[in-house]
Write an enzyme that holds these catalytic residues in place. Structure first.
Site, PDB file in Angstrom:
ATOM      1  N   ILE A 106      -7.060  -4.757   7.251  1.00 47.53           N
ATOM      2  CA  ILE A 106      -6.786  -6.011   6.646  1.00 47.53           C
ATOM      3  C   ILE A 106      -7.254  -5.765   5.182  1.00 47.53           C
ATOM      4  O   ILE A 106      -6.797  -6.546   4.158  1.00 47.53           O
ATOM      5  CB  ILE A 106      -7.409  -7.104   7.311  1.00 47.53           C
ATOM      6  CG1 ILE A 106      -6.808  -8.501   6.712  1.00 47.53           C
ATOM      7  CG2 ILE A 106      -8.811  -7.135   7.337  1.00 47.53           C
ATOM      8  CD1 ILE A 106      -5.438  -8.721   7.233  1.00 47.53           C
TER       9      ILE A 106
ATOM     10  N   ASP B 102       0.921  -1.057  -0.110  1.00 47.66           N
ATOM     11  CA  ASP B 102      -0.142  -0.063  -0.122  1.00 47.66           C
ATOM     12  C   ASP B 102       0.788   1.307   0.058  1.00 47.66           C
ATOM     13  O   ASP B 102       2.018   1.189   0.442  1.00 47.66           O
ATOM     14  CB  ASP B 102      -1.151   0.032   1.319  1.00 47.66           C
ATOM     15  CG  ASP B 102      -2.151   0.942   0.952  1.00 47.66           C
ATOM     16  OD1 ASP B 102      -2.393   1.563   0.027  1.00 47.66           O
ATOM     17  OD2 ASP B 102      -2.878   1.140   2.187  1.00 47.66           O
TER      18      ASP B 102
ATOM     19  N   TRP C 284       2.923   7.953  -2.371  1.00 50.03           N
ATOM     20  CA  TRP C 284       4.186   8.100  -2.829  1.00 50.03           C
ATOM     21  C   TRP C 284       4.338   8.981  -4.135  1.00 50.03           C
ATOM     22  O   TRP C 284       5.294  10.021  -4.092  1.00 50.03           O
ATOM     23  CB  TRP C 284       4.896   6.710  -3.244  1.00 50.03           C
ATOM     24  CG  TRP C 284       6.270   6.682  -3.667  1.00 50.03           C
ATOM     25  CD1 TRP C 284       7.478   6.630  -2.793  1.00 50.03           C
ATOM     26  CD2 TRP C 284       6.841   6.787  -4.885  1.00 50.03           C
ATOM     27  NE1 TRP C 284       8.389   6.696  -3.523  1.00 50.03           N
ATOM     28  CE2 TRP C 284       8.163   6.909  -5.027  1.00 50.03           C
ATOM     29  CE3 TRP C 284       6.351   7.171  -6.121  1.00 50.03           C
ATOM     30  CZ2 TRP C 284       9.002   6.948  -5.874  1.00 50.03           C
ATOM     31  CZ3 TRP C 284       6.976   7.291  -7.353  1.00 50.03           C
ATOM     32  CH2 TRP C 284       8.194   6.965  -7.321  1.00 50.03           C
TER      33      TRP C 284
ATOM     34  N   ASN D 267     -11.107  -2.661  -5.296  1.00 53.84           N
ATOM     35  CA  ASN D 267     -10.424  -1.406  -6.084  1.00 53.84           C
ATOM     36  C   ASN D 267     -10.980  -1.148  -7.348  1.00 53.84           C
ATOM     37  O   ASN D 267     -10.671  -0.081  -8.134  1.00 53.84           O
ATOM     38  CB  ASN D 267      -8.776  -1.933  -6.559  1.00 53.84           C
ATOM     39  CG  ASN D 267      -8.107  -1.891  -5.254  1.00 53.84           C
ATOM     40  OD1 ASN D 267      -7.288  -2.839  -4.905  1.00 53.84           O
ATOM     41  ND2 ASN D 267      -8.256  -0.871  -4.223  1.00 53.84           N
TER      42      ASN D 267
HETATM   43  C1  IPE Z   1      -5.380  -2.741  -0.286  1.00 45.80           C
HETATM   44  O1  IPE Z   1      -5.143  -1.378  -0.378  1.00 45.80           O
HETATM   45  C2  IPE Z   1      -5.494  -3.464  -1.689  1.00 45.80           C
HETATM   46  C3  IPE Z   1      -4.219  -3.559  -2.127  1.00 45.80           C
HETATM   47  C4  IPE Z   1      -2.989  -2.996  -1.674  1.00 45.80           C
HETATM   48  C5  IPE Z   1      -4.308  -4.143  -3.665  1.00 45.80           C
HETATM   49  P1  IPE Z   1      -6.391  -0.166  -0.346  1.00 45.80           P
HETATM   50  O2  IPE Z   1      -5.504   0.919  -0.598  1.00 45.80           O
HETATM   51  O3  IPE Z   1      -7.188  -0.669  -1.674  1.00 45.80           O
HETATM   52  O4  IPE Z   1      -7.029  -0.214   0.752  1.00 45.80           O
HETATM   53  P2  IPE Z   1      -7.940   0.660   1.592  1.00 45.80           P
HETATM   54  O5  IPE Z   1      -9.133   1.219   0.756  1.00 45.80           O
HETATM   55  O6  IPE Z   1      -6.801   1.773   2.096  1.00 45.80           O
HETATM   56  O7  IPE Z   1      -8.518  -0.084   2.863  1.00 45.80           O
HETATM   57  C1  IPE Z   2      -1.618   0.249  -3.384  1.00 44.18           C
HETATM   58  O1  IPE Z   2      -1.703   1.537  -3.490  1.00 44.18           O
HETATM   59  C2  IPE Z   2      -1.913  -0.356  -4.708  1.00 44.18           C
HETATM   60  C3  IPE Z   2      -3.202  -0.770  -4.888  1.00 44.18           C
HETATM   61  C4  IPE Z   2      -4.254  -0.587  -4.034  1.00 44.18           C
HETATM   62  C5  IPE Z   2      -3.660  -1.102  -6.338  1.00 44.18           C
HETATM   63  P1  IPE Z   2      -2.771   2.709  -3.309  1.00 44.18           P
HETATM   64  O2  IPE Z   2      -3.049   2.935  -4.706  1.00 44.18           O
HETATM   65  O3  IPE Z   2      -3.760   2.072  -2.653  1.00 44.18           O
HETATM   66  O4  IPE Z   2      -1.877   4.030  -2.943  1.00 44.18           O
HETATM   67  P2  IPE Z   2      -2.647   4.952  -1.726  1.00 44.18           P
HETATM   68  O5  IPE Z   2      -2.875   4.220  -0.689  1.00 44.18           O
HETATM   69  O6  IPE Z   2      -3.736   5.617  -2.292  1.00 44.18           O
HETATM   70  O7  IPE Z   2      -1.294   5.737  -1.129  1.00 44.18           O
HETATM   71 MG    MG Z   3      -4.019   2.282  -0.647  1.00 39.98          MG
END
Ligand code: IPE
Ligand code: IPE
Ligand code: MG
Length: 267
Positions: free
Chosen positions: A219, A41, A46, A89
Site C-alpha cells: 500500500i 507504479d 519501464w 519519495n
Molecule cells: C508509491 O510508489 C508512490 C507512488 C506511486 C507515487 P513507490 O515506488 O514510491 O513505493 P515503494 O517504495 O515501492 O513502496
Molecule cells: C512510480 O514509479 C512513480 C513515483 C513513485 C513517483 P517509480 O518511479 O516508483 O518506478 P519504479 O517502481 O522504480 O519502477
Molecule cells: Mg516504484
C-alpha cells in the site's frame, strides 16, 4: 453450467496473460466503482527496460494519466485518485525529485482544456506547502480553472502520506477540543473521516477499487484509513504501458468480487 460459472470462466480467461488483451470486456454499467484510487507504479522499470533514464518513464507516465483520466470519466467514475508523489519519495535523488516536481507545470498547461471539455474537476490531497512554488502554483491554477466542472473529480495525491494525513486530522480535532468547539465523545468514525484530507470528497471519500500497477503488492502509505473495505487489484503492467483496456479488465475483476463489508454474501 450455471450463469455464474460462465462468468467465472470468462474472468479466468481475461486474466490469463496469454489471452488476447484486445478482447473487450463487458462491464456492468450499474457496478462501475464510484471511486477508483491508483498507485501508479513502475515508471522507473519501464524506462530501465528501454535503457532510458528513469525520468523518461515519468514523462511517459503523463500520457497514461491523460488517457486513463478520460477513460474513467467516460465510464462514469465519480472520483479518480492518483498517487503521484509520496511523503517518502523525497528520499530519491535530487535530480529525479526536481524532474517530478516540474511535471505538473507542463502537464496542466496542456491538459486543462481537455479537462474542461470533459467536465472534470481537479482536486488535490497532500502537503502542498512543502512543494516548490511553481509546482504549487500550477496545481492551484488547475484546481481554480476546473472549479466549475461538475463531472468526475480528478484527485491528485501529491506529497501525500496516509500516516501524515491521520496525524494532521488528529491534531485538528485535538485543537477543536482545546478550543471547546468539540467534545472528545463527539470524535466518531464519521467526524474523523471528515477531518481527513479526503473529507472534501464527501460520500465518495473511500475508494471502492484500489489498483496498483507494476506487480508490487503493498500500500506504500496510500489512503490508509480510506481503504478499510476497498477491493484491491494488483496489475503486473508497468504504469506507462497501462491503458483504458487494462482499466476495463481491472474493473471487470472488481465487478466479480463479492463485497460483504463484514456482513454475509449477497446472492
Ligand atoms: C508509491 O510508489 C508512490 C507512488 C506511486 C507515487 P513507490 O515506488 O514510491 O513505493 P515503494 O517504495 O515501492 O513502496
Ligand atoms: C512510480 O514509479 C512513480 C513515483 C513513485 C513517483 P517509480 O518511479 O516508483 O518506478 P519504479 O517502481 O522504480 O519502477
Ligand atoms: Mg516504484
Amino acid at each position: 453450467m450455471n450463469f455464474n460459472g460462465g462468468v467465472l470462466l470468462f474472468s479466468k480467461f481475461i486474466n490469463n496473460k496469454d489471452a488476447d488483451s484486445k478482447k473487450s470486456v463487458e462491464l456492468n454499467p450499474a457496478r462501475i466503482p464510484n471511486h477508483i484510487a491508483i498507485i501508479m507504479d513502475g515508471n522507473g522499470r519501464w524506462a530501465q527496460k528501454r535503457h532510458l533514464p528513469r525520468i523518461a518513464g515519468h514523462k511517459a507516465a503523463l500520457t497514461t494519466v491523460k488517457k486513463i483520466t478520460v477513460a474513467a470519466s467516460d465510464l462514469g467514475v465519480k472520483v479518480l485518485s492518483l498517487y503521484t508523489f509520496s511523503t517518502e519519495n523525497w528520499k530519491r535523488p535530487k535530480k529525479e525529485i526536481d524532474f517530478l516536481m516540474s511535471l505538473p507545470i507542463s502537464f496542466f498547461d496542456t491538459f486543462v482544456p481537455d479537462l474542461i471539455k470533459n467536465n472534470i474537476r481537479v482536486s488535490a490531497i497532500g502537503d502542498m506547502e512543502a512543494l516548490p512554488e511553481d509546482t504549487k502554483k500550477a496545481v492551484k491554477r488547475a484546481i481554480k480553472q476546473t472549479a466549475e466542472n461538475s463531472g468526475m473529480i480528478l484527485n491528485f495525491a501529491i506529497n501525500y502520506g496516509g500516516r501524515a494525513e491521520i496525524v494532521v486530522a488528529a491534531q485538528r480535532l485535538a485543537q477543536s477540543v482545546v478550543n471547546n468547539e468539540l467534545d472528545i465523545s463527539q470524535i466518531t468514525d464519521k467526524v474523523f473521516a471528515k477531518a481527513l484530507m479526503t473529507g472534501k470528497l464527501g460520500e465518495y471519500s473511500d475508494p471502492d477499487l484500489l489498483i496498483r500497477t507494476s506487480g508490487e503488492e503493498r500500500i506504500s502509505n496510500f489512503l490508509l484509513w480510506q481503504v478499510a473495505y476497498s477491493e484491491f487489484v494488483f496489475s503486473d503492467v508497468l504504469w506507462p504501458d497501462y491503458n483504458p483496456q487494462t482499466l476495463r479488465e481491472n474493473i471487470y475483476e472488481y465487478q466479480n468480487r463479492n463485497r460483504r463489508f463484514g456482513g454475509l454474501k449477497k446472492e
